[in-house]
Design an enzyme around this catalytic site. Structure first.
Site, PDB file in Angstrom:
ATOM      1  CD1 TRP A 103       5.190  54.838  46.569  1.00  0.00           C
ATOM      2  CD2 TRP A 103       6.732  55.524  48.048  1.00  0.00           C
ATOM      3  NE1 TRP A 103       4.611  55.753  47.404  1.00  0.00           N
ATOM      4  CE2 TRP A 103       5.520  56.196  48.312  1.00  0.00           C
ATOM      5  CE3 TRP A 103       7.850  55.790  48.848  1.00  0.00           C
ATOM      6  CZ2 TRP A 103       5.390  57.124  49.353  1.00  0.00           C
ATOM      7  CZ3 TRP A 103       7.718  56.719  49.888  1.00  0.00           C
ATOM      8  CH2 TRP A 103       6.501  57.361  50.129  1.00  0.00           C
ATOM      9  CG  ASP A 173       7.185  48.979  48.698  1.00  0.00           C
ATOM     10  OD1 ASP A 173       6.218  48.696  49.441  1.00  0.00           O
ATOM     11  OD2 ASP A 173       7.563  50.143  48.488  1.00  0.00           O
ATOM     12  CE  LYS A 197       0.578  54.351  51.678  1.00  0.00           C
ATOM     13  NZ  LYS A 197       1.873  53.958  51.244  1.00  0.00           N
TER      14      LYS A 197
HETATM   15  C1  LIG Z   1       3.275  54.587  51.212  1.00  0.00           C
HETATM   16  C2  LIG Z   1       4.306  53.789  50.520  1.00  0.00           C
HETATM   17  C3  LIG Z   1       5.628  53.739  50.983  1.00  0.00           C
HETATM   18  C4  LIG Z   1       6.123  54.554  52.153  1.00  0.00           C
HETATM   19  O1  LIG Z   1       5.616  54.065  53.317  1.00  0.00           O
HETATM   20  P1  LIG Z   1       6.049  54.684  54.743  1.00  0.00           P
HETATM   21  O2  LIG Z   1       5.438  53.716  55.677  1.00  0.00           O
HETATM   22  O3  LIG Z   1       5.464  56.066  54.797  1.00  0.00           O
HETATM   23  O4  LIG Z   1       7.526  54.722  54.800  1.00  0.00           O
HETATM   24  C5  LIG Z   1       6.522  52.923  50.321  1.00  0.00           C
HETATM   25  N1  LIG Z   1       6.134  52.208  49.251  1.00  0.00           N
HETATM   26  C6  LIG Z   1       4.884  52.238  48.767  1.00  0.00           C
HETATM   27  C7  LIG Z   1       4.516  51.416  47.577  1.00  0.00           C
HETATM   28  C8  LIG Z   1       3.924  53.037  49.389  1.00  0.00           C
HETATM   29  O5  LIG Z   1       2.670  53.062  48.921  1.00  0.00           O
END
Ligand SMILES: *Cc1c(COP(=O)(O)O)cnc(C)c1O
Length: 360
Positions: A103, A173, A197
């Site tokens: 990511w 993030d 999540k």
């Molecule tokens: C799942 C995830 C993403 C992507 O998320 P989306 O909402 O599908 O764009 C980005 N960063 C991390 C750390 C993730 O776990």
């Protein structure tokens, strides 16, 4: 009749049962209005109150002061990779990026479209098994921000605490560990997290941004919908109402449970149960370095891929589902976010012990 599985999905992930039941109960007739919340205007008093409460609860849970603004945007965390860079970078500007997983790498790829990226650290060569220490990080002079991924959902690693930032505000993030432990907000300019999540259903991305950080936006024009300022000023367009409505109830549940210190302790307790099984002998092997281990996504290998498949399918037949590692890394991954109950983790730990004694 109810048949809820032990759900270890990495995302969209399990949600608190009490929240699902609440939504089920009021879906058809929201508070006597004769319509569900998702059939009303996003300008209605009902939705306005939901949005206000959700913002207030996030501030209360994280301890954010009035310099912070909470937004619920669309496009997933993946859109934030581009939006952060679009708002703060240009050809003359640089941001630091710490690359600790797939990511992070995706965030870097987008940032390079808008400005200069200084890679503070890259764990790619090492297969993303390592979380860097301060002396492994380098920083550009005058960087606008330092971006990191607090928890690496795919590799199963996590920063134990905020990294050094080289003097720039952190941009994080936090998709897969947001609201799982206290945050030292002083160090941050912006935090974003896809809701699916740890805080709700898919469809909304929580963005916390500091007004004082927004003053450092780039001078060049930014498309209206992609400009954070647009969303800070007002509810610009139709928000993801259903997602925000459910997030609001998850936030209520987080507060009732005891907030971030409760979940920090709870995650430690749950992850210890699984890591203790991994560390018993050589049958299970943690997929990342011990110091890098995540309390949210626990990744491990078995002696052979055949045994991994057997493990995953036998676990599923006993009601423990979604344990397959991400397709890019293989192995087993147990995602144990806030809403994953202790009983589920205990069931998995017991299953691991039994599986070892039968196959080890
Ligand atoms: C799942 C995830 C993403 C992507 O998320 P989306 O909402 O599908 O764009 C980005 N960063 C991390 C750390 C993730 O776990």
């Amino acid at each position: 009749m109810m048949n809820r599985v032990h759900n270890f999905s990495a995302g969209p992930a399990t949600l608190p049962l009490s929240v699902l039941e609440k939504v089920q109960n009021e879906l058809i007739d929201y508070k006597g209005k004769g319509a569900s919340i998702i059939e009303m205007s996003h300008r209605s008093p009902e939705y306005t109150e939901v949005n206000r409460q959700a913002v207030e609860r996030i501030k209360k849970i994280t301890g954010a002061d009035d310099d912070w603004v909470v937004l619920f945007l669309q496009g997933g965390a993946s859109s934030q990779f581009m939006m952060v860079a679009h708002n703060f970078l240009n050809n003359q500007r640089t941001a630091n990026y710490i690359d600790t997983g797939t990511w992070s790498a995706k965030a870097i790829k987008e940032a390079k479209l808008f400005g200069n990226v200084h890679t503070s650290f890259s764990g790619k060569e090492g297969g993303y098994k390592h979380i860097p220490l301060s002396d492994e990080l380098s920083f550009a002079d005058d960087a606008v921000y330092t971006h990191f991924t607090s928890n690496n959902t795919v590799a199963g690693s996590q920063f134990a605490s905020e990294p050094e930032s080289g003097g720039a505000p952190l941009v994080c993030d936090a998709s897969s560990d947001f609201l799982s432990r206290p945050i030292d907000l002083e160090k941050y300019g912006l935090i974003y997290a896809g809701a699916q999540k740890n805080v709700g259903p898919a469809g909304a991305t929580v963005v916390m941004v500091r007004k004082s950080f927004l003053e450092k936006q780039r001078p060049e024009a930014i498309p209206t919908i992609l400009n954070y300022q647009t969303h800070v000023e007002k509810l610009f367009n139709t928000p993801p109402v259903f997602a925000v409505y459910m997030i609001n109830y998850v936030l209520e549940w987080v507060l009732e449970k005891g907030g971030l210190s409760y979940f920090e302790e709870f995650s430690t307790k749950k992850s210890d149960l699984i890591y203790n099984q991994i560390d018993k002998d050589d049958f299970y092997r943690g997929a990342v370095e011990n110091d890098a281990r995540s309390k949210m996504n626990i990744t491990f290998r078995l002696p052979t891929e055949e045994l991994e498949q057997k493990f995953i399918s036998e676990a599923a037949s006993e009601g423990m589902v979604n344990l397959k590692g991400h397709r890019s890394v293989g192995g087993v991954r147990a995602s144990i976010y806030n809403a994953c109950e202790l009983a589920s983790v205990k069931a998995l730990a017991d299953f691991m012990a039994n599986f070892r004694s039968k196959n080890g």
